[in-house]
Design an enzyme around this catalytic site. Structure first.
Site, PDB file in Angstrom:
ATOM      1  N   GLU A 181      29.652  -2.548 -27.895  1.00 37.87           N
ATOM      2  CA  GLU A 181      29.668  -3.883 -27.313  1.00 37.87           C
ATOM      3  C   GLU A 181      30.866  -4.725 -27.754  1.00 37.87           C
ATOM      4  O   GLU A 181      31.294  -5.614 -27.028  1.00 37.87           O
ATOM      5  CB  GLU A 181      28.372  -4.630 -27.679  1.00 37.87           C
ATOM      6  N   SER A 461     -35.544  -3.465 -20.377  1.00 36.09           N
ATOM      7  CA  SER A 461     -36.408  -3.003 -21.469  1.00 36.09           C
ATOM      8  C   SER A 461     -35.733  -3.015 -22.833  1.00 36.09           C
ATOM      9  O   SER A 461     -36.380  -2.724 -23.839  1.00 36.09           O
ATOM     10  CB  SER A 461     -36.899  -1.588 -21.173  1.00 36.09           C
TER      11      SER A 461
END
Lengths: 765, 221
Positions: A181, A461
């Protein structure tokens, strides 16, 4: 014209001189202001550091219940690499009878687990020995590094990152970055005039394509403080700020900031910032374990993570990576033969996003909710807190695998369209209230509606154990063998309607012992017992078990109570823990980003249900599996081990539930449809199938059968529920609260007519 | 049915056995350690367990040697974590927790005990250490709950229970519940007394056995 020309020129010159002077003064003022701005801006740079969320670490010790293939699977999940020899932290060697691991070090809340090389042997169920390599020393206990499972990042920016320090990154990374870069980085003063010139010319020639030319410093300035607008004004501002920044900040600091700031990928709304997170995101391992080719890839895609998305454009990215590898060789960073070898390697990018919210969305959702009240939203999104959770990745994957594998079969069994069923599940520990696994959708990675937490369905239940618990807590009136008449019940409700429940099989069963009414899930005996004991009592016990605001209506006996799977897990874990309520927790510890302990969340414990009656209820719930509605589970559960549970089915079989536990695991499964249409599956035909196999997969331990204090076991004649002895056929040993066992002997008993007690009583009568 | 008809030889034998058991029970009442003598201090007015609970005691054909019954439980109960069958991992964590505690880092100690608990969730000694650590951290309610849990899992271990009742007493004192603390302390004392009595009996029995062995190599009965 000529006449005034000369003074004009003079005035112009004066004006020019004046404006230059003023201009210079203004420029200096501007520069001074800009300098101050750069300094304050930079000093104010606070990395947006989302809270990082970790799974529970795997604890390895002799006796730990894990087999070699599972251990290998765990290492793979953590991003350890299999190889022929240990080459550094994060590698392992799988041999025929042992696994050798070079573990990563990790700073835990209570101390550092140092990197170590160990050899682990397992027998067919558990770890049999751990040996420190290079010595004969055995290791008592070892924690692997915990898996990073996601982050809690702010929803508005979506910025996610894992902060790294320059000193901790492999030197090849910054060197490569500079090489690619900003070759002159070490020597320029913030801008590179040649670079700018080149970029200017290039941009003039090819107006469409913007060329960089800006230094790492300029890029950092742009990313941190400026918009991405392309104008000369901004360019100049950027260059000046870069120069000013370099006056105040060292090169290393700039480099470190760049490494953490740069955007390197996108994951939905989540932006992947910095090399630390990118390494996890693409390779599922920490930066310092990256190979040169992997470093080259990351540096390469920094140019444009959209264009160079390795998951989307692997060929383009390979080209770019290989170019970076060549730049590495040119710069003398790696040798040519290394480059050749590296260039042959595949990209190595994981297809699936490792970690991330997408992996365990339902669990992260719970973590997010639990930390919400503890920390401010902005701190969670930015302070880099490290949140250590209770998630057990193995249990989580087993739960996911079961739901994924079993739903299609359930659909086929009822000739339903594929994908019409939905499911949710929760696994917790019995003691300590750890939430180990959560699934909120059959599409387990889908971060949408979380059924495990948010779907409120009638529990059917599943409510019954609490009715019978209330009865068994009243030993003067009820015990496990109390004979209950199964007969029609009609009740006028407060709203005037008549409530006339039926048994699921629409039959009446004569007189049934209390425990069998639960095991067979008969509705009418349940309602009868419930009415006798009272709605309030049952309500109070459900609340004591951890259910918030249960209703106070008789219909609650049969489960007309809306609750989420997590709510049910809470209630059932109180039963599983002998009546001790521990609020379920998903978080254990929180550390600051620097690894300092911040807070620890110990579980809270309180006995809210009486231990003896809970033991009796659990005994009856074992019968649910032994011979009741859930006996199918016997075929998959480990032989000789007892588990307790309850099926739950709602009207027209819209919801299929199963909740149950052994000695160390509670699991709750719900199966149903989002549109609440009947699924034709009762609890036993649906959720139980997933639950039973899940408990087997989890290697859950059976219940500890030893009765607690205050319980006596008495031989009972099963026909009458009275005391029996060798004179009766098939007496059973039944637990009772002390003093609550029947005193009378059945007629079959030898002792029946002449028990000493009876005899003494007769004497004094 | 008349009384006379009922008195068969079998009944006579049973009654004799019953009386023997009752007498025996009266003798060994004090060292019966599995159940603290202070039954339920909260409701002292409640009638005690009905006295002739003999039918549960399987009427033995001959009275057992008196020394065996009260001693068996003591011998079978582990006195410490190390003796409880805890694995090396738990013992390693216990050492770490001990170090943390010595350094005054009670929170870290608690964390280490919790790690141990995840490995052996039903070990009463770990729960007891959690109770103790919570007490150091001034979480008296949590200390009491964990001590209760330890009692639940202790399955009548008098050493575990007496230490737990002492912890509960301390926790209640810390909360300002002096009456509750007093009750817990007396339960602890009763357990300790029972342990001492049992140990004395054990020592006496051992002495008797050794003297018996010394005096005669006579044939066993």
């Amino acid at each position: 014209m000529i006449r005034i020309q000369s003074p004009l020129l003079r005035w112009l010159l004066i004006g020019l001189a004046l404006s230059i002077s003023i201009g210079l003064v203004v420029l200096s003022f501007w520069l001074v202001r800009l300098d101050r701005e750069v300094r304050t801006l930079y000093a104010g740079v606070r990395w947006v550091l989302p809270a990082q969320v970790y799974a529970a670490p795997l604890e390895l010790y002799p006796g730990a219940r894990i087999k070699l293939p599972e251990l290998k699977r765990e290492l793979d999940r953590l991003g350890y690499r299999a190889s022929d020899e240990l080459t550094g932290p994060g590698t392992y060697v799988l041999a025929a009878d042992e696994i050798r691991i070079d573990t990563r070090g990790f700073a835990f809340w209570d101390g550092v687990q140092a990197e170590s090389r160990v050899a682990i042997r397992c027998d067919d169920s558990a770890v049999s020995a751990i040996r420190a390599m290079g010595s004969d020393q055995s290791v008592d206990l070892l924690r692997l590094d915990p898996m990073l499972i996601g982050s809690i990042y702010p929803s508005h920016s979506g910025e996610d990152r894992v902060l790294v320090k320059l000193a901790d990154v492999p030197p090849l990374l910054p060197a490569t970055l500079i090489r690619v870069e900003d070759r002159n980085f070490e020597h320029h003063f913030g801008v590179s005039p040649i670079g700018i010139l080149r970029a200017l010319i290039n941009n003039q020639l090819h107006s469409g394509k913007k060329q960089g030319g800006s230094t790492l410093t300029q890029q950092l300035i742009r990313n941190l403080f400026l918009t991405n607008e392309q104008s000369y004004g901004r360019k100049i501002r950027e260059a000046l700020m870069a120069i000013l920044l370099e006056r105040h900040v060292s090169k290393d600091e700039i480099l470190e900031a760049y490494l953490n700031e740069v955007w390197l990928g996108q994951d939905g709304s989540r932006a992947i910032h910095g090399f630390g997170l990118a390494s996890q995101f693409y390779f599922n391992k920490p930066l310092n374990e990256l190979r040169p080719a992997e470093i080259a890839l990351l540096v390469g895609i920094a140019k444009g993570p959209t264009v160079y998305n390795p998951r989307k454009y692997p060929e383009r990215v390979k080209e770019r990576r290989d170019l970076v590898l060549r730049l590495m060789t040119d710069g003398g960073l790696i040798r040519e033969d290394e480059r050749e070898a590296e260039a042959l390697s595949s990209l190595g990018v994981l297809n699936n996003v490792a970690g991330g919210v997408e992996r365990y969305p339902a669990f992260i959702d719970l973590v997010r909710r639990q930390v919400k009240g503890l920390y401010r939203e902005e701190d969670l999104g930015s302070e880099g807190l490290r949140i250590f959770t209770t998630l057990d990745p193995r249990a989580q994957e087993m739960l996911e695998a079961r739901i994924i594998a079993d739903l299609p079969g359930l659909e086929a069994s009822r000739k339903m369209k594929a994908d019409s069923l939905q499911a949710a599940g929760v696994v917790t520990s019995v003691e300590g209230g750890d939430v180990l696994a959560i699934v909120g959708d059959r599409n387990v990675r889908y971060p949408g509606f979380n059924r495990a937490l948010d779907s409120q369905r009638p529990i059917g239940s599943l409510a019954k154990p609490f009715v019978f618990l209330a009865a068994l807590a009243d030993p003067g009136r009820y015990n496990l063998y109390s004979q209950i008449l199964d007969e029609p019940v009609e009740l006028r409700q407060p709203n005037g309607q008549l409530w006339a429940p039926k048994n699921y099989d629409r039959q009446l069963h004569g007189t049934v012992p209390l425990f069998a009414a639960l095991a067979k899930s008969y509705n009418l005996p349940t309602v009868k017992v419930g009415l006798d004991i009272g709605v309030d009592r049952v309500h109070d016990l459900m609340q004591a078990a951890g259910l918030e605001n249960p209703p106070r209506l008789p219909s609650m006996f049969l489960g007309a109570i809306n609750a989420s799977p997590l709510d049910v897990a809470q209630m059932y874990s109180t039963l599983a823990a002998s009546g001790y309520l521990t609020p379920l927790l998903a978080i254990r510890e929180v550390m600051t980003k620097d690894g300092k302990p911040l807070s620890r969340y110990s579980f809270k414990l309180k006995q809210t249900l009486p231990e003896g009656p809970v033991y009796l209820t659990t005994w009856a719930m074992q019968k649910v599996i032994e011979f009741g509605t859930a006996r199918w589970a016997v075929s998959v559960l480990p032989a000789g081990q007892k588990f307790a549970g309850k099926t739950g089915t709602t009207d027209d079989a819209r919801d299929s539930w199963f909740a149950g536990y052994g000695a160390d695991r509670v699991a709750v499964i719900w199966v149903g449809r989002d549109d609440n249409k009947p699924v034709g599956l009762d609890g036993a035909a649906g959720a139980l199938r997933i639950w039973g196999r899940l408990m087997r997969d989890l290697d859950a331990r059976g219940i500890d059968l030893a009765p607690p204090a205050g319980i006596e076991e008495v031989s009972i004649d099963p026909q009458t529920g009275l005391r029996g002895d060798e004179g009766c056929a098939g007496v059973v040993l039944v637990p009772f609260l002390e003093g609550a066992a029947p005193s009378d002997y059945a007629s079959c008993a030898n002792a029946g007519q002449s028990s000493p007690l009876e005899w003494l009583k007769d004497i004094f009568r | 049915m008349s009384l006379a008809e009922r008195i068969t030889p079998a009944v006579v034998r049973r009654v004799a056995a019953l009386l023997a058991v009752l007498a025996l029970a009266a003798c060994v009442e004090q060292p019966s350690v599995s159940r603290p003598p202070v039954q339920e201090p909260v409701t002292p007015a409640a009638p005690a367990v009905p006295p002739p609970r003999a039918p549960e005691v399987q009427p033995p054909l001959q009275p057992p040697p008196p020394s065996v019954k009260p001693l068996a439980p003591l011998a079978g109960y582990p006195k410490s974590l190390a003796a409880s069958g805890a694995g090396p991992a738990v013992l390693a964590l216990a050492r770490q927790a001990q170090e943390s505690r010595s350094a005054g880092r009670y929170d870290a100690a608690l964390g280490q005990w919790e790690r141990a608990l995840r490995i052996e969730p039903r070990n009463a000694f770990i729960w007891q250490s959690i109770a103790e650590t919570q007490l150091f951290l001034k979480n008296s309610e949590q200390a009491e709950s964990a001590a209760q849990k330890s009692n639940s899992l202790g399955r009548g271990n008098p050493w575990v229970e007496s230490a737990n009742w002492r912890l509960i007493a301390a926790a209640r004192t810390a909360r300002g519940d002096s009456a509750g603390a007093q009750q817990a302390a007396s339960r602890a004392e009763a357990l300790v007394a029972a342990i001492n009595a049992a140990q004395q009996a054990q020592a006496a029995a051992a002495a008797a056995a050794s003297s018996a062995a010394a005096t005669a190599a006579s044939p066993s009965p």
